[in-house]
Design a protein around this motif. Structure first.
Motif: not given
Length: 607
Positions: A150-161, A204-207
């Motif tokens: 809420h208030g931030a939008g789309t969030v994705v997680t993962g390990s940086v390859l 946190n991704l925009a677009g």
């Protein structure tokens, strides 16, 4: 599903854990969780012993090339010393054929605390699994969770390859290609302005909306976006499998956090038998953001158990001629030596020249990674202009350049001896006469290099030896001196046709036509349309006019009317000139619109 935990360390760093499910029904989640981890902690309960799914997890870890790990033998307080020793022996037997064969076993108890200190020390000393290039590679993260805040939008997680990322960086979501911006970052469960290889990261991704992202997508640096549905690989079938893999065998393929239905095509033999490793092509049901050197796991058609896995060798795999001997040799070298060390050897086989930047991107590398091997092997790197105007860098083996240069000169010398009145050979005829069939772009780069060195020369569309001067007979030379002024007056873009010239000069049409076509081969004139010849200097002016017309358009595409207005001649003649440019590749046509092909714009010379 996956669980996540973070263990703060005295030095301020943090060790992150991905807890994967052990039940056989959730192997797809386990496969998503093991992506990007540096080491494996195998957990076995002393009072229960090894479970079938534990053995499958070991097989998967081996197929994915995971080498670092330890074993936690838990609940040691529930069994006596004899049982504990038996369990240790069972574990050592199980890990013996796997990549964790040297993993130490730590009996521990959360009730008594026994062994926890030694286990903690061992975890802290586990090495990060890195090929030495990962930190310097372009950014890449495989998505394992997607949610909205809420208030931030789309969030994705993962390990940086691979690589690094900062707030406000722009990335692509592959395989869709959607562009996104990094609005905010958490790395190792802490807010930060940057994250790098090996870290658990939330972005946190925009677009992009939550509905437009899913587990299995990959966030990448824009230059890596090259989704594929077909790739060549080295495939290993488990020794305890009962059935071989034949042509078009249906499989489930898991790579990074994604899963696809796939079909297999053996490349070396008709089938891959249990225990064998063979080159194969895999065809997926939809595009995948897979790169060269990625590892993958194969499960049976029903996705009940793991049957094998492999390593991606080429993401630009052909559908036709995929079993050519020279191609299989190149794939074998690539599998044995890796993308960097194999690079100079690949130049010995078609296509004989490799785009350095594109090749690096296919393996998730920066072009600089090849700098050492290029210098060590004295590879020749030549600029090549794409139709878009983008300059690429093509690498050639030095021995091949010497061989093809000699063949070009010998072929041109023979042609000049047979046809002394001609300007030379058309570029494509010379290209097809060589013992190695180069692509047009590579041939153009090589000829430009030889022209710069003075080994060959160009006269418009013709290639020749530098000292070759086409000769006309005295009679034809005198006639040409009468024709030239008639083509160069104020109507130079609309000169007289052959029948008009014949009437003015009191000559036979076939005599003039033969001479003009001989002059066209020499490079003095060009036949724009049948019996319609323009001076080469006029053609150069017209190419410049097309460039100016293109530059005046916001998107660089222009129509015949805009070109006609630029050169101030009739529409019919403007169209004839543009169609002449189309035939020679000087212009690229899309419907009624055209633009210059930067590679061919200078083929008639410069203004």
């Amino acid at each position: 599903d996956l669980g996540f935990a973070y263990w703060p360390q005295p030095d301020g760093s943090s060790i992150s854990f991905v807890d994967v499910p052990g039940h056989e029904g959730y192997i797809h989640n386990m496969l998503a969780g093991i992506t990007g981890v540096s080491a494996l902690m195998l957990v076995v309960a002393a009072n229960e012993g090894l479970k079938p799914q534990t053995l499958e997890h070991l097989r998967i870890a081996t197929l994915l090339g995971l080498r670092a790990g330890i074993v936690a033998l838990t609940k040691s307080d529930l069994v006596d010393a004899a049982v504990l020793e038996k369990r240790r022996a069972e574990i050592l037997t199980a890990v013996g054929p796997t990549s964790l064969r040297f993993a130490p076993v730590f009996p521990v108890s959360t009730v008594t605390g026994d062994g926890l200190g030694a286990l903690a020390d061992a975890l802290r000393s586990l090495p990060m699994q890195d090929d030495g290039l990962a930190k310097d590679r372009p950014f890449r993260l495989a998505v394992d969770r997607v949610f909205s805040v809420h208030g931030a939008g789309t969030v994705v997680t993962g390990s940086v390859l691979a690589g690094q990322i900062r707030v406000d960086d722009r990335l692509q979501l592959s395989s869709s290609g959607r562009e996104v911006r990094v609005r905010g970052l958490h790395a190792q469960n802490r807010k930060t302005d940057h994250a790098s290889f090996g870290e658990r990261t939330a972005i946190n991704l925009a677009g992009v909306s939550v509905e437009q992202v899913r587990r299995g997508d990959v966030l990448i640096a824009p230059g890596l976006h090259a989704p594929t549905q077909r790739f060549d690989a080295l495939v290993q079938l488990a020794a305890d499998e009962t059935r071989a893999l034949a042509m078009w065998t249906p499989l489930h393929l898991h790579s990074s956090t994604g899963a696809w239905s796939a079909r297999l095509v053996p490349l070396e033999q008709e089938r891959i038998r249990p225990g064998e490793a063979q080159l194969a092509q895999l065809v997926l049901d939809r595009p995948a953001a897979i790169l060269g050197d990625d590892r993958f796991v194969l499960r049976d058609a029903g996705a009940h158990h793991t049957i094998g896995g492999g390593q991606v060798l080429d993401i630009v795999a052909p559908e036709r001629n995929r079993r050519r001997p020279e191609r299989l040799q190149a794939l074998t070298v690539r599998a044995r030596k890796g993308p960097v060390e194999a690079f100079p050897h690949l130049l010995d086989w078609p296509p004989y020249a490799i785009d350095l930047d594109s090749h690096a991107a296919q393996f998730g590398l920066r072009p600089e990674a090849f700098g050492g091997i290029v210098a060590r092997e004295s590879l020749l790197v030549l600029p090549s202009t794409a139709p878009s105007g983008e300059v690429r860098r093509l690498a050639f083996a030095p021995a091949l350049v010497l061989t093809l240069g000699r063949e070009m000169r010998d072929t041109l010398a023979a042609h000049h001896q047979k046809h002394p009145d001609q300007a030379g050979l058309a570029a494509d005829r010379l290209r097809l006469a060589l013992s190695r069939r180069l692509a047009v772009e590579a041939f153009s780069a090589l000829t430009a290099h030889l022209i710069r060195r003075g080994e060959i020369a160009a006269s418009g569309a013709w290639l020749r030896l530098p000292d070759h001067v086409p000769r006309l007979s005295a009679e034809h030379d005198a006639l040409w001196n009468r024709i030239r002024p008639l083509l160069s007056d104020g109507e130079r873009f609309k000169p007289p046709r052959i029948n008009e010239l014949a009437e003015q000069l009191k000559q036979r049409e076939d005599t003039l036509r033969g001479l003009m076509r001989r002059l066209a081969r020499r490079g003095d004139v060009d036949e724009v349309a049948e019996d319609h010849f323009l001076l080469r200097s006029a053609i150069v002016e017209l190419v410049q006019a097309a460039r100016e017309t293109e530059d005046a358009q916001p998107d660089k595409w222009f129509n015949a009317a805009a070109f006609r207005d630029r050169i101030a001649i009739g529409r019919k003649m403007a169209i004839l000139i543009l169609e002449f440019f189309d035939r020679h590749g000087v212009t690229v046509r899309k419907g009624d619109m055209r633009r210059l092909d930067a590679r061919k714009a200078g083929m008639f010379g410069s203004s």
